[in-house]
Design a protein around this motif. Structure first.
Motif, PDB file in Angstrom:
ATOM      1  N   MET A   1       0.829  -1.138   0.000  1.00  0.00           N
ATOM      2  CA  MET A   1       0.000   0.000   0.000  1.00  0.00           C
ATOM      3  C   MET A   1       0.893   1.227   0.000  1.00  0.00           C
ATOM      4  SD  MET A   1      -2.530   1.409   2.947  1.00  0.00           S
ATOM      5  CE  MET A   1      -1.324   2.480   3.656  1.00  0.00           C
ATOM      6  N   ARG A   2       0.459   2.240  -0.693  1.00  0.00           N
ATOM      7  CA  ARG A   2       1.165   3.519  -0.678  1.00  0.00           C
ATOM      8  C   ARG A   2       0.170   4.633  -0.390  1.00  0.00           C
ATOM      9  NH1 ARG A   2       5.545   3.620  -5.545  1.00  0.00           N
ATOM     10  NH2 ARG A   2       6.370   1.544  -5.156  1.00  0.00           N
ATOM     11  N   ALA A   3       0.626   5.625   0.315  1.00  0.00           N
ATOM     12  CA  ALA A   3      -0.230   6.780   0.596  1.00  0.00           C
ATOM     13  C   ALA A   3       0.640   8.022   0.683  1.00  0.00           C
ATOM     14  CB  ALA A   3      -0.982   6.576   1.901  1.00  0.00           C
ATOM     15  N   GLY A   4       0.178   9.089   0.074  1.00  0.00           N
ATOM     16  CA  GLY A   4       0.869  10.367   0.182  1.00  0.00           C
ATOM     17  C   GLY A   4       0.740  10.923   1.588  1.00  0.00           C
ATOM     18  N   GLU A   5      -0.462  10.781   2.161  1.00  0.00           N
ATOM     19  CA  GLU A   5      -0.728  11.211   3.524  1.00  0.00           C
ATOM     20  C   GLU A   5      -1.654  10.194   4.185  1.00  0.00           C
ATOM     21  OE1 GLU A   5      -2.556  15.013   3.169  1.00  0.00           O
ATOM     22  OE2 GLU A   5      -0.737  15.988   2.474  1.00  0.00           O
ATOM     23  N   LEU A   6      -1.417   9.951   5.467  1.00  0.00           N
ATOM     24  CA  LEU A   6      -2.235   8.994   6.201  1.00  0.00           C
ATOM     25  C   LEU A   6      -2.355   9.480   7.637  1.00  0.00           C
ATOM     26  CD1 LEU A   6      -3.652   6.198   6.184  1.00  0.00           C
ATOM     27  CD2 LEU A   6      -1.453   5.210   6.813  1.00  0.00           C
ATOM     28  N   ARG A   7      -3.613   9.517   8.141  1.00  0.00           N
ATOM     29  CA  ARG A   7      -3.844   9.938   9.525  1.00  0.00           C
ATOM     30  C   ARG A   7      -4.938   9.069  10.130  1.00  0.00           C
ATOM     31  NH1 ARG A   7      -5.998  15.684  10.284  1.00  0.00           N
ATOM     32  NH2 ARG A   7      -8.012  14.659  10.332  1.00  0.00           N
ATOM     33  N   PHE A   8      -4.762   8.695  11.364  1.00  0.00           N
ATOM     34  CA  PHE A   8      -5.735   7.894  12.092  1.00  0.00           C
ATOM     35  C   PHE A   8      -6.453   8.796  13.085  1.00  0.00           C
ATOM     36  CE2 PHE A   8      -2.407   5.087  10.698  1.00  0.00           C
ATOM     37  CZ  PHE A   8      -3.084   3.948  10.268  1.00  0.00           C
ATOM     38  N   ASP A   9      -7.790   8.830  13.014  1.00  0.00           N
ATOM     39  CA  ASP A   9      -8.556   9.617  13.973  1.00  0.00           C
ATOM     40  C   ASP A   9      -8.519   8.985  15.360  1.00  0.00           C
ATOM     41  OD1 ASP A   9      -9.261  11.510  12.064  1.00  0.00           O
ATOM     42  OD2 ASP A   9     -11.085  10.433  11.500  1.00  0.00           O
ATOM     43  N   GLU A  10      -8.433   7.662  15.389  1.00  0.00           N
ATOM     44  CA  GLU A  10      -8.317   6.920  16.641  1.00  0.00           C
ATOM     45  C   GLU A  10      -7.149   5.961  16.521  1.00  0.00           C
ATOM     46  OE1 GLU A  10     -11.896   4.815  17.427  1.00  0.00           O
ATOM     47  OE2 GLU A  10     -13.153   6.606  17.307  1.00  0.00           O
ATOM     48  N   LYS A  11      -6.578   5.628  17.651  1.00  0.00           N
ATOM     49  CA  LYS A  11      -5.496   4.647  17.650  1.00  0.00           C
ATOM     50  C   LYS A  11      -6.092   3.290  17.260  1.00  0.00           C
ATOM     51  CE  LYS A  11      -1.343   3.941  20.208  1.00  0.00           C
ATOM     52  NZ  LYS A  11      -0.591   4.343  21.370  1.00  0.00           N
ATOM     53  N   PRO A  12      -5.587   2.656  16.195  1.00  0.00           N
ATOM     54  CA  PRO A  12      -6.191   1.399  15.750  1.00  0.00           C
ATOM     55  C   PRO A  12      -5.898   0.240  16.705  1.00  0.00           C
ATOM     56  CG  PRO A  12      -4.291   1.943  14.400  1.00  0.00           C
ATOM     57  CD  PRO A  12      -4.496   3.084  15.337  1.00  0.00           C
ATOM     58  N   HIS A  13      -6.859  -0.677  16.771  1.00  0.00           N
ATOM     59  CA  HIS A  13      -6.698  -1.915  17.533  1.00  0.00           C
ATOM     60  C   HIS A  13      -6.605  -3.032  16.507  1.00  0.00           C
ATOM     61  CE1 HIS A  13      -7.702   0.147  21.247  1.00  0.00           C
ATOM     62  NE2 HIS A  13      -8.653   0.764  20.573  1.00  0.00           N
ATOM     63  N   THR A  14      -5.475  -3.693  16.446  1.00  0.00           N
ATOM     64  CA  THR A  14      -5.279  -4.738  15.447  1.00  0.00           C
ATOM     65  C   THR A  14      -5.043  -6.077  16.123  1.00  0.00           C
ATOM     66  OG1 THR A  14      -2.910  -4.315  15.334  1.00  0.00           O
ATOM     67  CG2 THR A  14      -4.293  -3.125  13.781  1.00  0.00           C
ATOM     68  N   ASP A  15      -5.412  -7.135  15.405  1.00  0.00           N
ATOM     69  CA  ASP A  15      -5.237  -8.484  15.903  1.00  0.00           C
ATOM     70  C   ASP A  15      -5.155  -9.411  14.702  1.00  0.00           C
ATOM     71  OD1 ASP A  15      -5.058 -10.615  17.668  1.00  0.00           O
ATOM     72  OD2 ASP A  15      -7.220 -10.817  17.860  1.00  0.00           O
ATOM     73  N   ILE A  16      -4.171 -10.282  14.689  1.00  0.00           N
ATOM     74  CA  ILE A  16      -4.029 -11.253  13.607  1.00  0.00           C
ATOM     75  C   ILE A  16      -4.237 -12.631  14.195  1.00  0.00           C
ATOM     76  CG2 ILE A  16      -2.467 -12.252  11.899  1.00  0.00           C
ATOM     77  CD1 ILE A  16      -1.022  -9.563  11.831  1.00  0.00           C
ATOM     78  N   ARG A  17      -5.164 -13.376  13.580  1.00  0.00           N
ATOM     79  CA  ARG A  17      -5.445 -14.737  14.045  1.00  0.00           C
ATOM     80  C   ARG A  17      -5.448 -15.677  12.858  1.00  0.00           C
ATOM     81  NH1 ARG A  17     -10.237 -14.229  18.477  1.00  0.00           N
ATOM     82  NH2 ARG A  17      -9.452 -12.352  19.457  1.00  0.00           N
ATOM     83  N   PHE A  18      -4.974 -16.873  13.091  1.00  0.00           N
ATOM     84  CA  PHE A  18      -4.988 -17.906  12.073  1.00  0.00           C
ATOM     85  C   PHE A  18      -5.748 -19.103  12.618  1.00  0.00           C
ATOM     86  CE2 PHE A  18      -1.171 -15.474  11.244  1.00  0.00           C
ATOM     87  CZ  PHE A  18      -1.316 -15.222   9.889  1.00  0.00           C
ATOM     88  N   SER A  19      -6.538 -19.694  11.765  1.00  0.00           N
ATOM     89  CA  SER A  19      -7.228 -20.912  12.162  1.00  0.00           C
ATOM     90  C   SER A  19      -7.134 -21.897  11.004  1.00  0.00           C
ATOM     91  CB  SER A  19      -8.687 -20.628  12.490  1.00  0.00           C
ATOM     92  OG  SER A  19      -9.346 -20.124  11.356  1.00  0.00           O
ATOM     93  N   GLY A  20      -7.394 -23.123  11.309  1.00  0.00           N
ATOM     94  CA  GLY A  20      -7.322 -24.128  10.254  1.00  0.00           C
ATOM     95  C   GLY A  20      -6.785 -25.430  10.792  1.00  0.00           C
ATOM     96  N   THR A  21      -6.337 -26.221   9.905  1.00  0.00           N
ATOM     97  CA  THR A  21      -5.858 -27.544  10.237  1.00  0.00           C
ATOM     98  C   THR A  21      -4.532 -27.468  10.985  1.00  0.00           C
ATOM     99  OG1 THR A  21      -6.867 -28.289   8.190  1.00  0.00           O
ATOM    100  CG2 THR A  21      -5.311 -29.787   9.217  1.00  0.00           C
ATOM    101  N   PRO A  22      -4.361 -28.277  12.022  1.00  0.00           N
ATOM    102  CA  PRO A  22      -3.050 -28.320  12.692  1.00  0.00           C
ATOM    103  C   PRO A  22      -1.966 -28.746  11.696  1.00  0.00           C
ATOM    104  CG  PRO A  22      -4.708 -29.482  13.977  1.00  0.00           C
ATOM    105  CD  PRO A  22      -5.335 -29.143  12.647  1.00  0.00           C
ATOM    106  N   GLY A  23      -0.761 -28.303  11.942  1.00  0.00           N
ATOM    107  CA  GLY A  23       0.340 -28.641  11.053  1.00  0.00           C
ATOM    108  C   GLY A  23       0.703 -27.500  10.124  1.00  0.00           C
TER     109      GLY A  23
END
Length: 75
Positions: A1-23
């Motif tokens: 992603m590219r952006a000339g300008e980027l501003r967040f009105d609120e502090k973002p809450h992020t979470d990465i989760r993976f699910s699926g088959t073991p292994g």
């Protein structure tokens, strides 16, 4: 992603989760230019670039057995 300008009105809450088959062994990585790992609300970031990668490695739980007759088309 590219952006000339980027501003967040609120502090973002992020979470990465993976699910699926073991292994599976997922791996994510992001390379950021002009954007810190933790951004602040109301701060304007300029000339931002984010490269995001998702890799998934499948680790077999048992050795694979190949049926050579089926692979070669022999019966």
């Amino acid at each position: 992603m590219r952006a000339g300008e980027l501003r967040f009105d609120e502090k973002p809450h992020t979470d990465i989760r993976f699910s699926g088959t073991p292994g599976h062994q997922p791996l994510t990585r992001s390379d950021r230019t002009n954007l810190p790992d933790r951004v602040d609300a109301g701060v304007e970031y300029r000339d931002v670039r984010i490269e995001y990668r998702l890799e998934n490695q499948i680790t077999p739980s048992a050795p694979a057995v190949i049926d050579h007759e089926r692979v070669d088309g022999r019966n």
